[in-house]
Enzyme design. Structure first.
Site, PDB file in Angstrom:
ATOM      1  CG  ASN A 102      -1.880  -1.200   1.177  1.00  0.00           C
ATOM      2  OD1 ASN A 102      -2.028  -1.822   0.130  1.00  0.00           O
ATOM      3  ND2 ASN A 102      -2.488  -1.511   2.290  1.00  0.00           N
ATOM      4  CB  VAL A 103       1.195   3.961  -2.257  1.00  0.00           C
ATOM      5  CG1 VAL A 103       2.033   2.959  -3.037  1.00  0.00           C
ATOM      6  CG2 VAL A 103      -0.180   4.121  -2.901  1.00  0.00           C
ATOM      7  CG  HIS A 119       4.074  -1.636  -4.581  1.00  0.00           C
ATOM      8  ND1 HIS A 119       2.909  -2.367  -4.691  1.00  0.00           N
ATOM      9  CD2 HIS A 119       5.076  -2.477  -4.969  1.00  0.00           C
ATOM     10  CE1 HIS A 119       3.203  -3.592  -5.121  1.00  0.00           C
ATOM     11  NE2 HIS A 119       4.496  -3.678  -5.289  1.00  0.00           N
TER      12      HIS A 119
HETATM   13  P1  OAD Z   1      -6.007  -6.010  -4.888  1.00  0.00           P
HETATM   14  O1  OAD Z   1      -7.030  -4.991  -5.196  1.00  0.00           O
HETATM   15  O2  OAD Z   1      -5.483  -6.833  -6.029  1.00  0.00           O
HETATM   16  O3  OAD Z   1      -6.570  -7.057  -3.822  1.00  0.00           O
HETATM   17  C1  OAD Z   1      -7.214  -6.635  -2.653  1.00  0.00           C
HETATM   18  C2  OAD Z   1      -7.583  -7.866  -1.842  1.00  0.00           C
HETATM   19  O4  OAD Z   1      -8.136  -7.436  -0.625  1.00  0.00           O
HETATM   20  C3  OAD Z   1      -8.614  -8.791  -2.500  1.00  0.00           C
HETATM   21  O5  OAD Z   1      -8.146 -10.127  -2.458  1.00  0.00           O
HETATM   22  C4  OAD Z   1      -9.859  -8.616  -1.618  1.00  0.00           C
HETATM   23  O6  OAD Z   1     -10.622  -9.820  -1.506  1.00  0.00           O
HETATM   24  C5  OAD Z   1      -9.228  -8.277  -0.296  1.00  0.00           C
HETATM   25  N1  OAD Z   1     -10.061  -7.521   0.640  1.00  0.00           N
HETATM   26  C6  OAD Z   1     -11.044  -6.621   0.380  1.00  0.00           C
HETATM   27  N2  OAD Z   1     -11.530  -6.097   1.517  1.00  0.00           N
HETATM   28  C7  OAD Z   1     -10.829  -6.671   2.536  1.00  0.00           C
HETATM   29  C8  OAD Z   1     -10.842  -6.539   3.955  1.00  0.00           C
HETATM   30  N3  OAD Z   1     -11.677  -5.693   4.567  1.00  0.00           N
HETATM   31  N4  OAD Z   1      -9.974  -7.288   4.686  1.00  0.00           N
HETATM   32  C9  OAD Z   1      -9.124  -8.139   4.085  1.00  0.00           C
HETATM   33  N5  OAD Z   1      -9.064  -8.304   2.744  1.00  0.00           N
HETATM   34  C10 OAD Z   1      -9.900  -7.580   1.980  1.00  0.00           C
HETATM   35  O7  OAD Z   1      -4.837  -5.254  -4.094  1.00  0.00           O
HETATM   36  P2  OAD Z   1      -3.328  -5.692  -3.858  1.00  0.00           P
HETATM   37  O8  OAD Z   1      -3.203  -7.169  -3.687  1.00  0.00           O
HETATM   38  O9  OAD Z   1      -2.799  -4.822  -2.787  1.00  0.00           O
HETATM   39  O10 OAD Z   1       0.633  -2.146  -7.298  1.00  0.00           O
HETATM   40  O11 OAD Z   1      -2.663  -5.266  -5.221  1.00  0.00           O
HETATM   41  C11 OAD Z   1      -1.288  -5.404  -5.362  1.00  0.00           C
HETATM   42  C12 OAD Z   1      -0.730  -4.299  -6.198  1.00  0.00           C
HETATM   43  O12 OAD Z   1      -1.416  -4.213  -7.433  1.00  0.00           O
HETATM   44  C13 OAD Z   1      -0.881  -2.908  -5.626  1.00  0.00           C
HETATM   45  O13 OAD Z   1       0.098  -2.564  -4.671  1.00  0.00           O
HETATM   46  C14 OAD Z   1      -0.728  -2.050  -6.830  1.00  0.00           C
HETATM   47  C15 OAD Z   1      -1.698  -2.819  -7.692  1.00  0.00           C
HETATM   48  O14 OAD Z   1      -1.771  -2.561  -8.979  1.00  0.00           O
HETATM   49  C16 OAD Z   1       1.242  -1.105  -7.876  1.00  0.00           C
HETATM   50  O15 OAD Z   1       0.673  -0.043  -8.026  1.00  0.00           O
HETATM   51  C17 OAD Z   1       2.659  -1.365  -8.280  1.00  0.00           C
END
Ligand code: OAD
Length: 253
Positions: A102-103, A119
């Site tokens: 997270n940023v 990131h």
């Molecule tokens: P995603 O949007 O891909 O995934 C978010 C996850 O959080 C999903 O699996 C949801 O099911 C879960 N989720 C939603 N609400 C939740 C809650 N209250 N508690 C727990 N989990 C929950 O986001 P990231 O995995 O962070 O990169 O994405 C990775 C990277 O892709 C980001 O850092 C960014 C993005 O594009 C860059 O910008 C380089």
């Protein structure tokens, strides 16, 4: 007979706990995740098409407007009980490291001190010419303009875009924290973006007890010892409370 150990007892006995967090960790602070369908779109565009060096080279104003709106929104967002639960757990284990994708800076805002930001941080910018890092870009970005450095060149968000390298040393430090963890949380990430997602098998192969905290299945689920399909802002405070109660019982004798 096998007696299943509670997560609280594993946390109490752990020397090191590592948390890999993603956008879902901040969902309960009101920040949309990246892959949550229509909520993740900005003016019909997918984040993956804006968070790239090419998008910035082609249309820096468009990219800055996207960041400007996110910065404006972030001003109203606060750490949620999931962030603060990690601070409570950190107070009771020798080493707790948060590796975040997270940023938004919310782990640090909650009071976590050992945070590896893979990131970058949306609240910082850096000069495209002289490389100077700055934090005075926010108002210009929120006003819908391109923030500029004192040298006159454009600033860019100090975040990692698709196709870019992570900050120096960040993945090495994160890999060491994954390999050294007794308990490894995968919280709020879809685990599809590498190298962050690669930390889960590193932790697993090094013998960590891997816990997924996510309402939805992910690419990492098959590697987890315990899967909790509960929002992080609900589940982590429960575990913090159980750990606190266990430690208090131990201290009472
Ligand atoms: P995603 O949007 O891909 O995934 C978010 C996850 O959080 C999903 O699996 C949801 O099911 C879960 N989720 C939603 N609400 C939740 C809650 N209250 N508690 C727990 N989990 C929950 O986001 P990231 O995995 O962070 O990169 O994405 C990775 C990277 O892709 C980001 O850092 C960014 C993005 O594009 C860059 O910008 C380089």
């Amino acid at each position: 007979m096998t007696v299943e150990r509670s997560l609280a007892s594993r946390l109490r006995d752990a020397r090191a706990v590592t948390v890999l967090s993603g956008a879902g960790m901040s969902a309960e602070s009101g920040i949309p995740t990246f892959r949550s369908g229509v909520d993740a779109l900005w003016r019909g565009r997918r984040p993956e098409t804006l968070a790239t060096p090419n998008a910035f080279a082609h249309d820096p104003l468009l990219v800055w407007r996207w960041y400007g709106e996110r910065l404006a929104h972030l001003r109203a967002c606060r750490p949620n009980p999931g962030h603060t639960a990690l601070v409570r757990i950190a107070a009771l284990v020798p080493h707790l490291t948060i590796v975040t994708q997270n940023v938004d800076g919310l782990h640090r805002a909650a009071g976590s001190t050992r945070v590896i930001e893979l990131h970058g941080d949306i609240r910082r910018a850096r000069c495209t010419a002289c490389g100077m890092r700055r934090t005075d870009h926010v108002d210009a970005a929120i006003a819908g303009t391109i923030p500029r450095c004192v040298c006159g060149a454009m600033l860019r968000p100090d975040v990692v875009w698709f196709g870019e390298m992570l900050p120096d040393g960040a993945i090495e430090e994160a890999s060491a924290a994954a390999a050294g963890a007794d308990v490894f949380f995968v919280a709020g990430t879809s685990a599809v973006v590498y190298p962050a997602a690669g930390l889960v098998p590193i932790a697993r192969e090094a013998g960590a007890f891997v816990v997924e905290v996510n309402p939805e299945p992910t690419d990492a689920s098959s590697l987890c010892d315990l899967i909790v399909r509960t929002p992080a802002g609900v589940l982590l405070p429960q575990h913090a409370a159980e750990l606190e109660a266990l430690v208090a019982r131990d201290q009472a004798g």
